[in-house]
Write a protein that holds these residues in place. Structure first.
Motif, PDB file in Angstrom:
ATOM      1  N   CYS A  85       0.858  -1.190   0.000  1.00  0.00           N
ATOM      2  CA  CYS A  85       0.000   0.000   0.000  1.00  0.00           C
ATOM      3  C   CYS A  85       0.890   1.234   0.000  1.00  0.00           C
ATOM      4  CB  CYS A  85      -0.931   0.013   1.217  1.00  0.00           C
ATOM      5  SG  CYS A  85      -0.079   0.114   2.813  1.00  0.00           S
ATOM      6  N   GLY A  86       0.272   2.378  -0.142  1.00  0.00           N
ATOM      7  CA  GLY A  86       1.005   3.628  -0.035  1.00  0.00           C
ATOM      8  C   GLY A  86       1.451   3.862   1.395  1.00  0.00           C
ATOM      9  N   ALA A  87       2.559   4.611   1.562  1.00  0.00           N
ATOM     10  CA  ALA A  87       3.084   4.888   2.904  1.00  0.00           C
ATOM     11  C   ALA A  87       3.637   6.303   2.943  1.00  0.00           C
ATOM     12  CB  ALA A  87       4.179   3.898   3.282  1.00  0.00           C
ATOM     13  N   VAL A  88       3.251   7.046   3.968  1.00  0.00           N
ATOM     14  CA  VAL A  88       3.788   8.383   4.171  1.00  0.00           C
ATOM     15  C   VAL A  88       4.989   8.278   5.098  1.00  0.00           C
ATOM     16  CG1 VAL A  88       2.217   8.876   6.107  1.00  0.00           C
ATOM     17  CG2 VAL A  88       3.252  10.759   4.835  1.00  0.00           C
ATOM     18  N   VAL A  89       6.074   8.933   4.738  1.00  0.00           N
ATOM     19  CA  VAL A  89       7.295   8.933   5.539  1.00  0.00           C
ATOM     20  C   VAL A  89       7.250  10.118   6.488  1.00  0.00           C
ATOM     21  CG1 VAL A  89       9.814   9.086   5.485  1.00  0.00           C
ATOM     22  CG2 VAL A  89       8.598   7.815   3.698  1.00  0.00           C
ATOM     23  N   PHE A  90       7.541   9.861   7.779  1.00  0.00           N
ATOM     24  CA  PHE A  90       7.494  10.939   8.761  1.00  0.00           C
ATOM     25  C   PHE A  90       8.739  10.923   9.637  1.00  0.00           C
ATOM     26  CE2 PHE A  90       5.596   7.309  10.850  1.00  0.00           C
ATOM     27  CZ  PHE A  90       6.002   7.384  12.170  1.00  0.00           C
ATOM     28  N   THR A  91       9.045  12.064  10.221  1.00  0.00           N
ATOM     29  CA  THR A  91      10.221  12.204  11.074  1.00  0.00           C
ATOM     30  C   THR A  91       9.860  11.906  12.531  1.00  0.00           C
ATOM     31  OG1 THR A  91       9.820  14.532  11.573  1.00  0.00           O
ATOM     32  CG2 THR A  91      11.029  14.049   9.542  1.00  0.00           C
ATOM     33  N   ASN A  92      10.860  11.963  13.394  1.00  0.00           N
ATOM     34  CA  ASN A  92      10.610  11.747  14.828  1.00  0.00           C
ATOM     35  C   ASN A  92       9.688  12.811  15.417  1.00  0.00           C
ATOM     36  OD1 ASN A  92      12.128   9.419  14.948  1.00  0.00           O
ATOM     37  ND2 ASN A  92      13.993  10.465  15.603  1.00  0.00           N
ATOM     38  N   ASP A  93       9.591  13.958  14.749  1.00  0.00           N
ATOM     39  CA  ASP A  93       8.668  15.008  15.173  1.00  0.00           C
ATOM     40  C   ASP A  93       7.286  14.836  14.558  1.00  0.00           C
ATOM     41  OD1 ASP A  93      10.659  16.269  16.678  1.00  0.00           O
ATOM     42  OD2 ASP A  93      11.394  17.369  14.929  1.00  0.00           O
ATOM     43  N   LEU A  94       7.071  13.689  13.892  1.00  0.00           N
ATOM     44  CA  LEU A  94       5.788  13.345  13.273  1.00  0.00           C
ATOM     45  C   LEU A  94       5.439  14.228  12.087  1.00  0.00           C
ATOM     46  CD1 LEU A  94       3.670  12.655  16.507  1.00  0.00           C
ATOM     47  CD2 LEU A  94       5.036  11.047  15.160  1.00  0.00           C
ATOM     48  N   VAL A  95       6.460  14.841  11.479  1.00  0.00           N
ATOM     49  CA  VAL A  95       6.263  15.695  10.299  1.00  0.00           C
ATOM     50  C   VAL A  95       6.374  14.844   9.041  1.00  0.00           C
ATOM     51  CG1 VAL A  95       7.151  17.643   8.981  1.00  0.00           C
ATOM     52  CG2 VAL A  95       7.202  17.694  11.493  1.00  0.00           C
ATOM     53  N   SER A 114       5.164 -15.873  -7.914  1.00  0.00           N
ATOM     54  CA  SER A 114       4.241 -15.192  -7.005  1.00  0.00           C
ATOM     55  C   SER A 114       3.546 -14.064  -7.758  1.00  0.00           C
ATOM     56  CB  SER A 114       4.991 -14.619  -5.798  1.00  0.00           C
ATOM     57  OG  SER A 114       5.711 -15.610  -5.099  1.00  0.00           O
ATOM     58  N   THR A 115       2.513 -13.523  -7.135  1.00  0.00           N
ATOM     59  CA  THR A 115       1.831 -12.359  -7.703  1.00  0.00           C
ATOM     60  C   THR A 115       1.734 -11.280  -6.635  1.00  0.00           C
ATOM     61  OG1 THR A 115       0.501 -13.772  -9.158  1.00  0.00           O
ATOM     62  CG2 THR A 115      -0.240 -11.509  -8.837  1.00  0.00           C
ATOM     63  N   PHE A 116       2.296 -10.103  -6.946  1.00  0.00           N
ATOM     64  CA  PHE A 116       2.314  -8.983  -6.018  1.00  0.00           C
ATOM     65  C   PHE A 116       1.453  -7.845  -6.569  1.00  0.00           C
ATOM     66  CE2 PHE A 116       6.889 -10.605  -5.671  1.00  0.00           C
ATOM     67  CZ  PHE A 116       6.566 -11.516  -4.678  1.00  0.00           C
ATOM     68  N   GLY A 117       1.020  -6.995  -5.686  1.00  0.00           N
ATOM     69  CA  GLY A 117       0.272  -5.811  -6.075  1.00  0.00           C
ATOM     70  C   GLY A 117       0.253  -4.835  -4.909  1.00  0.00           C
ATOM     71  N   ALA A 118      -0.327  -3.687  -5.117  1.00  0.00           N
ATOM     72  CA  ALA A 118      -0.389  -2.693  -4.040  1.00  0.00           C
ATOM     73  C   ALA A 118      -1.574  -1.765  -4.255  1.00  0.00           C
ATOM     74  CB  ALA A 118       0.904  -1.883  -3.966  1.00  0.00           C
ATOM     75  N   LEU A 119      -2.079  -1.264  -3.135  1.00  0.00           N
ATOM     76  CA  LEU A 119      -3.094  -0.222  -3.157  1.00  0.00           C
ATOM     77  C   LEU A 119      -2.393   1.132  -3.181  1.00  0.00           C
ATOM     78  CD1 LEU A 119      -5.443  -1.634  -0.365  1.00  0.00           C
ATOM     79  CD2 LEU A 119      -5.767  -1.820  -2.841  1.00  0.00           C
ATOM     80  N   GLU A 120      -2.921   2.041  -3.983  1.00  0.00           N
ATOM     81  CA  GLU A 120      -2.320   3.370  -4.054  1.00  0.00           C
ATOM     82  C   GLU A 120      -2.582   4.174  -2.780  1.00  0.00           C
ATOM     83  OE1 GLU A 120      -1.941   6.979  -7.339  1.00  0.00           O
ATOM     84  OE2 GLU A 120      -3.600   5.557  -7.435  1.00  0.00           O
ATOM     85  N   THR A 121      -3.643   3.864  -2.086  1.00  0.00           N
ATOM     86  CA  THR A 121      -4.020   4.599  -0.883  1.00  0.00           C
ATOM     87  C   THR A 121      -2.944   4.491   0.192  1.00  0.00           C
ATOM     88  OG1 THR A 121      -6.323   4.052  -1.340  1.00  0.00           O
ATOM     89  CG2 THR A 121      -5.816   4.887   0.855  1.00  0.00           C
ATOM     90  N   VAL A 122      -2.628   5.608   0.828  1.00  0.00           N
ATOM     91  CA  VAL A 122      -1.672   5.607   1.942  1.00  0.00           C
ATOM     92  C   VAL A 122      -2.355   4.999   3.162  1.00  0.00           C
ATOM     93  CG1 VAL A 122      -0.408   7.072   3.556  1.00  0.00           C
ATOM     94  CG2 VAL A 122      -0.327   7.555   1.099  1.00  0.00           C
ATOM     95  N   LEU A 123      -1.794   3.885   3.648  1.00  0.00           N
ATOM     96  CA  LEU A 123      -2.375   3.170   4.786  1.00  0.00           C
ATOM     97  C   LEU A 123      -1.371   2.926   5.900  1.00  0.00           C
ATOM     98  CD1 LEU A 123      -4.449   0.497   2.798  1.00  0.00           C
ATOM     99  CD2 LEU A 123      -5.329   2.564   3.925  1.00  0.00           C
ATOM    100  N   LEU A 124      -0.150   3.453   5.735  1.00  0.00           N
ATOM    101  CA  LEU A 124       0.885   3.251   6.749  1.00  0.00           C
ATOM    102  C   LEU A 124       1.725   4.509   6.887  1.00  0.00           C
ATOM    103  CD1 LEU A 124       2.357   0.772   8.440  1.00  0.00           C
ATOM    104  CD2 LEU A 124       4.133   1.162   6.733  1.00  0.00           C
ATOM    105  N   GLY A 125       2.110   4.811   8.105  1.00  0.00           N
ATOM    106  CA  GLY A 125       3.099   5.842   8.367  1.00  0.00           C
ATOM    107  C   GLY A 125       4.432   5.166   8.647  1.00  0.00           C
ATOM    108  N   TYR A 126       5.461   5.525   7.879  1.00  0.00           N
ATOM    109  CA  TYR A 126       6.779   4.897   7.964  1.00  0.00           C
ATOM    110  C   TYR A 126       7.763   5.905   8.550  1.00  0.00           C
ATOM    111  CZ  TYR A 126      11.177   2.753   6.403  1.00  0.00           C
ATOM    112  OH  TYR A 126      12.438   2.206   6.345  1.00  0.00           O
ATOM    113  N   ARG A 127       8.319   5.574   9.717  1.00  0.00           N
ATOM    114  CA  ARG A 127       9.226   6.502  10.385  1.00  0.00           C
ATOM    115  C   ARG A 127      10.623   6.437   9.764  1.00  0.00           C
ATOM    116  NH1 ARG A 127       8.837   8.617  15.710  1.00  0.00           N
ATOM    117  NH2 ARG A 127       7.133   7.126  16.036  1.00  0.00           N
TER     118      ARG A 127
END
Length: 302
Positions: A121-131, A192-205
């Motif tokens: 899925c999509g993932a937003v990258v954030f800092t230790n300050d949660l930015v 194997s078969t892989f795929g992904a959702l475009e929607t951001v569903l995870l915050g990655y520190r």
């Protein structure tokens, strides 16, 4: 006789000295709209309050295993997979944060498409300050994910949610200390078969890029490329991939050495979409509402 029901999803996590972050990670799993889950947490030899923080949630769906010494992430993930009971297995790290609809969305897509083995899925990258500083690149189709296997797979590891049978049949290489996900993809992508959702569903520190992780990761994947190239007879593309990673390693050293870490980080990421930024802000508000409760946990930071 009491029959213990099997959960639909097993979320697997390894942690090492994660007292500062694991509370929010666990709480984000508890906040899932899909509630039929178990969370398997392997304490990889922590010397801080990580385990007491997890234990204090007092949630029977959380299964904590404490290990006295540390091993590689691949070893601990294989251990967690072996303990899992769900039909699906989802990955996350002890400093990540799931959006509430993550499991529901990924499981729905896996049920809709029986041919899919693992879904990202999509993932937003954030800092230790949660930015939020960007979004991780991710291929949406199997073709996009596997189009350049000897360069790498745009398929972020903590976003994986897949069929338990696939994880049981395809173990991580426990000899590897880095790049265990890319190695596994390289060994399995053809069957194997892989795929992904475009929607951001995870915050990655990711507070900043670190050479102590980047360079060993590239070195490990170079070894995987060489082994795979020799086994498959694809030495030419494997050597081209190795040359690419050597060159990228040099660029890493120069850019980070020059002190332009944030610029180098942002060049690897996509801009944060307005919708993802708003949803991230809303998620932080929801987690903030639990701050007092988390602060009361052993080792919690009010």
């Amino acid at each position: 006789m009491n029959v213990v029901s099997r959960p639909l999803v097993s979320v697997i996590m390894s942690m090492l000295n994660s007292a500062a972050t694991v509370g929010a990670a666990v709480r984000s799993v508890q906040m899932q709209t899909l509630q039929d889950w178990e969370l398997i947490v392997i304490d990889n030899g922590s010397t801080d309050e990580s385990s007491p923080i997890v234990s204090a949630f007092n949630d029977p769906r959380i299964r904590l295993t404490r290990e006295a010494s540390s091993s590689g992430l691949a070893t601990r993930l294989n251990q967690a997979v072996a303990l899992s009971r769900g039909d699906f297995i989802a990955r996350m790290d002890s400093d990540d944060i799931c959006f509430p609809e993550r499991l529901a969305c990924q499981v729905a897509r896996l049920r809709q498409d029986p041919k899919l083995d693992v879904l990202g899925c999509g993932a937003v990258v954030f800092t230790n300050d949660l930015v939020p500083v960007g979004e991780l690149p991710v291929g949406l189709t199997h073709r996009e994910i596997t189009s350049r296997p000897f360069v790498g797979f745009p398929f972020p590891h903590p976003t994986w949610c897949g069929r338990a049978a696939w994880f049981h049949a395809n173990r991580y290489d426990s000899e590897l200390m880095y790049a265990e996900d890319q190695d596994l993809l390289l060994r399995t992508f053809r069957h194997s078969t892989f795929g992904a959702l475009e929607t951001v569903l995870l915050g990655y520190r990711q507070n900043r890029l670190a050479l102590r992780k980047l360079l060993p990761g590239r070195r490990t994947f170079i070894g995987s490329l060489w082994r795979h190239g020799r086994r498959s007879g694809e030495l030419k593309p494997a050597l081209a991939g190795i040359a690419t990673h050597i060159a990228k390693g040099g660029i890493d050293i120069v850019t980070i050495g020059l002190g332009i870490n944030r610029l180098a980080q942002q060049q690897r990421l996509k801009p944060v979409s307005l919708s993802a930024a708003q949803r991230w802000q809303d998620l932080q508000k929801d987690l903030q509402s639990d701050q007092n409760a988390l602060a009361r946990l052993p080792g919690g930071s009010g």
